[in-house]
Design a protein around this motif. Structure first.
Motif, PDB file in Angstrom:
ATOM      1  N   VAL A 122      11.903  -4.304  15.327  1.00 20.52           N
ATOM      2  CA  VAL A 122      12.220  -4.945  16.587  1.00 20.52           C
ATOM      3  C   VAL A 122      12.992  -6.217  16.271  1.00 20.52           C
ATOM      4  O   VAL A 122      12.620  -6.954  15.366  1.00 20.52           O
ATOM      5  CB  VAL A 122      10.916  -5.290  17.342  1.00 20.52           C
ATOM      6  CG1 VAL A 122      11.113  -6.471  18.262  1.00 20.52           C
ATOM      7  CG2 VAL A 122      10.435  -4.078  18.126  1.00 20.52           C
ATOM      8  N   SER A 123      14.082  -6.432  16.980  1.00 22.07           N
ATOM      9  CA  SER A 123      14.861  -7.637  16.708  1.00 22.07           C
ATOM     10  C   SER A 123      15.443  -8.205  17.989  1.00 22.07           C
ATOM     11  O   SER A 123      15.621  -7.508  18.974  1.00 22.07           O
ATOM     12  CB  SER A 123      15.993  -7.310  15.743  1.00 22.07           C
ATOM     13  OG  SER A 123      16.771  -8.465  15.543  1.00 22.07           O
ATOM     14  N   GLY A 140       0.803  -1.225   0.000  1.00 19.50           N
ATOM     15  CA  GLY A 140       0.000   0.000   0.000  1.00 19.50           C
ATOM     16  C   GLY A 140       0.833   1.271   0.000  1.00 19.50           C
ATOM     17  O   GLY A 140       0.293   2.344   0.219  1.00 19.50           O
ATOM     18  N   HIS A 141       2.153   1.144  -0.243  1.00 13.66           N
ATOM     19  CA  HIS A 141       3.092   2.280  -0.253  1.00 13.66           C
ATOM     20  C   HIS A 141       3.016   3.130   1.010  1.00 13.66           C
ATOM     21  O   HIS A 141       2.718   4.322   0.963  1.00 13.66           O
ATOM     22  CB  HIS A 141       2.859   3.169  -1.485  1.00 13.66           C
ATOM     23  CG  HIS A 141       2.988   2.413  -2.764  1.00 13.66           C
ATOM     24  ND1 HIS A 141       4.173   1.844  -3.164  1.00 13.66           N
ATOM     25  CD2 HIS A 141       2.079   2.089  -3.713  1.00 13.66           C
ATOM     26  CE1 HIS A 141       3.994   1.212  -4.306  1.00 13.66           C
ATOM     27  NE2 HIS A 141       2.729   1.331  -4.658  1.00 13.66           N
ATOM     28  N   PRO A 142       3.290   2.523   2.168  1.00 17.31           N
ATOM     29  CA  PRO A 142       3.293   3.299   3.422  1.00 17.31           C
ATOM     30  C   PRO A 142       4.545   4.166   3.498  1.00 17.31           C
ATOM     31  O   PRO A 142       5.512   3.924   2.767  1.00 17.31           O
ATOM     32  CB  PRO A 142       3.340   2.207   4.491  1.00 17.31           C
ATOM     33  CG  PRO A 142       4.109   1.099   3.845  1.00 17.31           C
ATOM     34  CD  PRO A 142       3.735   1.139   2.384  1.00 17.31           C
ATOM     35  N   GLU A 143       4.516   5.157   4.382  1.00 13.54           N
ATOM     36  CA  GLU A 143       5.712   5.979   4.589  1.00 13.54           C
ATOM     37  C   GLU A 143       6.555   5.437   5.736  1.00 13.54           C
ATOM     38  O   GLU A 143       7.735   5.702   5.838  1.00 13.54           O
ATOM     39  CB  GLU A 143       5.296   7.433   4.882  1.00 13.54           C
ATOM     40  CG  GLU A 143       4.647   8.075   3.667  1.00 13.54           C
ATOM     41  CD  GLU A 143       4.180   9.494   3.948  1.00 13.54           C
ATOM     42  OE1 GLU A 143       4.766  10.161   4.804  1.00 13.54           O
ATOM     43  OE2 GLU A 143       3.208   9.920   3.291  1.00 13.54           O
ATOM     44  N   ILE A 144       5.865   4.702   6.616  1.00 14.05           N
ATOM     45  CA  ILE A 144       6.564   4.142   7.776  1.00 14.05           C
ATOM     46  C   ILE A 144       6.333   2.628   7.783  1.00 14.05           C
ATOM     47  O   ILE A 144       5.195   2.167   7.694  1.00 14.05           O
ATOM     48  CB  ILE A 144       6.018   4.754   9.085  1.00 14.05           C
ATOM     49  CG1 ILE A 144       6.195   6.267   9.052  1.00 14.05           C
ATOM     50  CG2 ILE A 144       6.704   4.147  10.296  1.00 14.05           C
ATOM     51  CD1 ILE A 144       5.406   7.001  10.120  1.00 14.05           C
ATOM     52  N   LEU A 145       7.421   1.888   7.888  1.00 15.34           N
ATOM     53  CA  LEU A 145       7.311   0.428   7.898  1.00 15.34           C
ATOM     54  C   LEU A 145       7.687  -0.067   9.293  1.00 15.34           C
ATOM     55  O   LEU A 145       8.748   0.285   9.815  1.00 15.34           O
ATOM     56  CB  LEU A 145       8.262  -0.147   6.847  1.00 15.34           C
ATOM     57  CG  LEU A 145       8.222  -1.652   6.607  1.00 15.34           C
ATOM     58  CD1 LEU A 145       6.858  -2.085   6.109  1.00 15.34           C
ATOM     59  CD2 LEU A 145       9.301  -2.046   5.601  1.00 15.34           C
ATOM     60  N   ILE A 146       6.811  -0.862   9.890  1.00 13.66           N
ATOM     61  CA  ILE A 146       7.044  -1.325  11.251  1.00 13.66           C
ATOM     62  C   ILE A 146       7.126  -2.842  11.249  1.00 13.66           C
ATOM     63  O   ILE A 146       6.177  -3.522  10.841  1.00 13.66           O
ATOM     64  CB  ILE A 146       5.918  -0.813  12.179  1.00 13.66           C
ATOM     65  CG1 ILE A 146       6.015   0.713  12.226  1.00 13.66           C
ATOM     66  CG2 ILE A 146       6.026  -1.430  13.568  1.00 13.66           C
ATOM     67  CD1 ILE A 146       4.971   1.385  13.064  1.00 13.66           C
ATOM     68  N   LEU A 147       8.264  -3.377  11.671  1.00 12.86           N
ATOM     69  CA  LEU A 147       8.479  -4.824  11.585  1.00 12.86           C
ATOM     70  C   LEU A 147       8.797  -5.424  12.945  1.00 12.86           C
ATOM     71  O   LEU A 147       9.619  -4.894  13.686  1.00 12.86           O
ATOM     72  CB  LEU A 147       9.639  -5.141  10.637  1.00 12.86           C
ATOM     73  CG  LEU A 147       9.616  -4.518   9.246  1.00 12.86           C
ATOM     74  CD1 LEU A 147      10.570  -3.335   9.212  1.00 12.86           C
ATOM     75  CD2 LEU A 147      10.007  -5.530   8.199  1.00 12.86           C
TER      76      LEU A 147
END
Lengths: 270, 257
Positions: free
Chosen positions: B195-196, B155-162
């Motif tokens: 987060v890792s 969806g072409h986000p500006e912020i990617l949260i993984l």
């Protein structure tokens, strides 16, 4: 086959039952994937309390059963999300309490002549013109509604957090689904009865799930299985003078075990 | 502009304080790694940023807006840690990626050809094109992670949260994955929060590191996160960290010994 079709009551049973089969075919897929078979069966049994309230108060028992079932499903959710009670425990409490209420109410009313048997085991062949008409309109509306929200329902079933981040209104979609399920259950009471309604809610989806892992195919297969069992059950019960609800449910079970064996054979073959 | 602004955030479940007094600002286009022990509140913090959980106190701003509004605008893409779906869930990879467009497609409408093309493009970006029609549940943990990343990106986000899973992904595959994220960050000017568990592996890729155990013990350059002082505060005792890069002093020391 054609002889049966000339009877008005068989026609009505086939139309009403067929539409309901399509509807429960779709609902069943989500009941199975969401693993809420026990909730469905609990709501069905709880509906008995609603039926009894209808008898006592003079309201149409199906209408009171629908309203009562909705109340119960909200009650189950409220108790299990706000309280510290597991959902299956809440279901167990609400469903037995509601059935008990129904038994006591009917005992008080002393109206043993009411066709209680019809509610417990179904009475699709006794369906009136009016019931068939109203029921069909309601079911067609619900089929369209559930298809319109199927995309969101699928995502919520896959993962609620992902649905949330995609901006899906989870509460709204779940409410529409639960209301649809409650209505399907109560109308299904007419078809197979309270005791056997779980068969319609669980087996079509479970059988389809054995045979495919593609969602659209699964929904279509589930509808086909439900439709074949309901129409087959109506014809068989007409010709061999069998109880219709029991025959439909047995046919569903036969389909399930055939699919189970087929799937085992295919897997062993690979 | 700041992508994320967190002020005075705390989160409690009953009497248990999971997060305490968190302040964190992240600029647009930066790659932030969040590390810390299990149960340290990493996933909880992500869920608060995403608006899934509401903080007990404090505020979260996503590009100056509340998380709920940010979601409505489609600003954030999310890759959860574990899906807990069964192997037989009826979804192919492309089905899963398409669900990332459901919000954008809107109610009472269904995916059409352009949406399928977007989903295919996202799978291609993650190198998963060939598995587009495989059953998602049958994929390996690493492959599932890539499909879910494609879903988060479609969806072409500006912020990617993984939220990285702690098990089931091999080290080599994971480094390729970080590499890919790094390239996407540059190409799309993405803000990434990841987060890792693997502090050592992440160090070479992130711009900033945050060390979280109930509260933030460190936020700054990744190299300085690896001092013994920060790490012993973070994990409660002395730990050895192996860096997967030439900058790993400990590894060099080990080699010498």
């Amino acid at each position: 086959m054609f002889e049966a079709l000339s009877y008005g009551f068989v026609q009505r049973a086939l139309i009403g039952g067929g539409l309901l089969a399509l509807f429960s075919g779709i609902i069943s897929v989500f009941v199975v994937l969401r693993r809420i078979s026990f909730l469905g069966s609990g709501i069905a049994h709880a509906a008995f309390g609603g039926v009894a309230i209808g008898f006592i108060s003079g309201i149409n028992p199906l209408l009171s059963a629908i309203l009562y079932s909705l109340l119960i499903s909200y009650g189950i959710e409220a108790v299990s999300t706000r309280g510290r009670i597991a959902e299956d425990t809440a279901i167990g409490i609400f469903f037995t309490a509601s059935m008990a209420l129904g038994i006591v109410l009917i005992g008080i009313s002393r109206k043993y002549n009411v066709d209680l048997f019809g509610y417990l085991f179904g009475s699709i062949l006794a369906i009136t013109h009016e019931e068939a008409l109203i029921g069909s309109v309601v079911i067609i509306f619900l089929i369209i509604l559930i298809i319109l929200i199927s995309k969101e329902l699928y995502l919520i079933t896959f993962n609620e957090e992902l649905a949330f981040v995609s901006g899906i209104k989870i509460r709204l979609i779940k409410s529409v689904f639960f209301i649809s399920m409650a209505v399907a259950i109560v109308l299904g009471i007419k078809l197979v009865g309270i005791i056997l309604i779980s068969a319609l809610l669980v087996i079509p989806g479970a059988t389809a799930h054995l045979l495919t892992k593609r969602i659209v195919r699964m929904i279509i297969l589930s509808c086909v299985i439900a439709l074949a069992s309901v129409t087959g059950g109506i014809f068989l019960s007409f010709y061999f003078n069998l109880p219709t609800g029991g025959t439909i449910s047995l046919l569903l079970a036969v389909f399930f075990f055939m699919a189970f064996l087929l799937q085992r054979l295919l897997r062993d073959g690979n | 502009m700041n992508a994320i602004e967190i002020e005075g955030l705390s989160y409690s479940i009953g009497n248990k304080e999971v997060l305490k007094d968190i302040n964190l600002t992240l600029q647009e286009g930066r790659f932030l790694g969040i590390v810390g022990p299990n149960g340290g509140g990493k996933t909880t913090l992500l869920k608060i940023i995403l608006g899934i959980l509401k903080p007990s106190t404090g505020t979260v701003r996503i590009k100056g807006d509340s998380p709920i509004n940010a979601i409505k605008k489609g600003l954030m893409g999310y890759l959860p840690q574990a899906l807990r779906i069964d192997l037989n869930f009826p979804a192919t990879s492309i089905n899963v990626v398409l669900t990332g467009l459901y919000g954008e497609i809107g109610y009472m409408r269904f995916p059409s050809r352009p949406h399928y093309e977007m989903a295919m493009e996202a799978l291609r970006t993650m190198g998963m094109e060939e598995l587009a029609f495989e059953i998602f549940g049958n994929l390996s943990a690493g492959q599932q992670q890539r499909v879910l990343a494609a879903r988060a990106l479609v969806g072409h986000p500006e912020i990617l949260i993984l939220d990285e899973p702690s098990t089931g992904i091999d080290v080599v595959g994971q480094e390729d994955f970080y590499h890919l994220l790094k390239r996407l960050q540059k190409r799309l000017n993405l803000t990434i929060i990841m987060v890792s568990h693997d502090i050592g592996a992440l160090t070479g890729y992130v711009d900033e590191m945050a060390c979280l155990n109930r509260t933030l013990h460190y936020h700054g350059s990744p190299v300085h996160a690896l001092t013994e002082d920060v790490l012993s505060r973070l994990y409660g005792r002395k730990v050895d960290i192996m860096l997967h890069s030439d900058a790993c002093e400990k590894c060099a020391r080990l080699k010498r010994e």
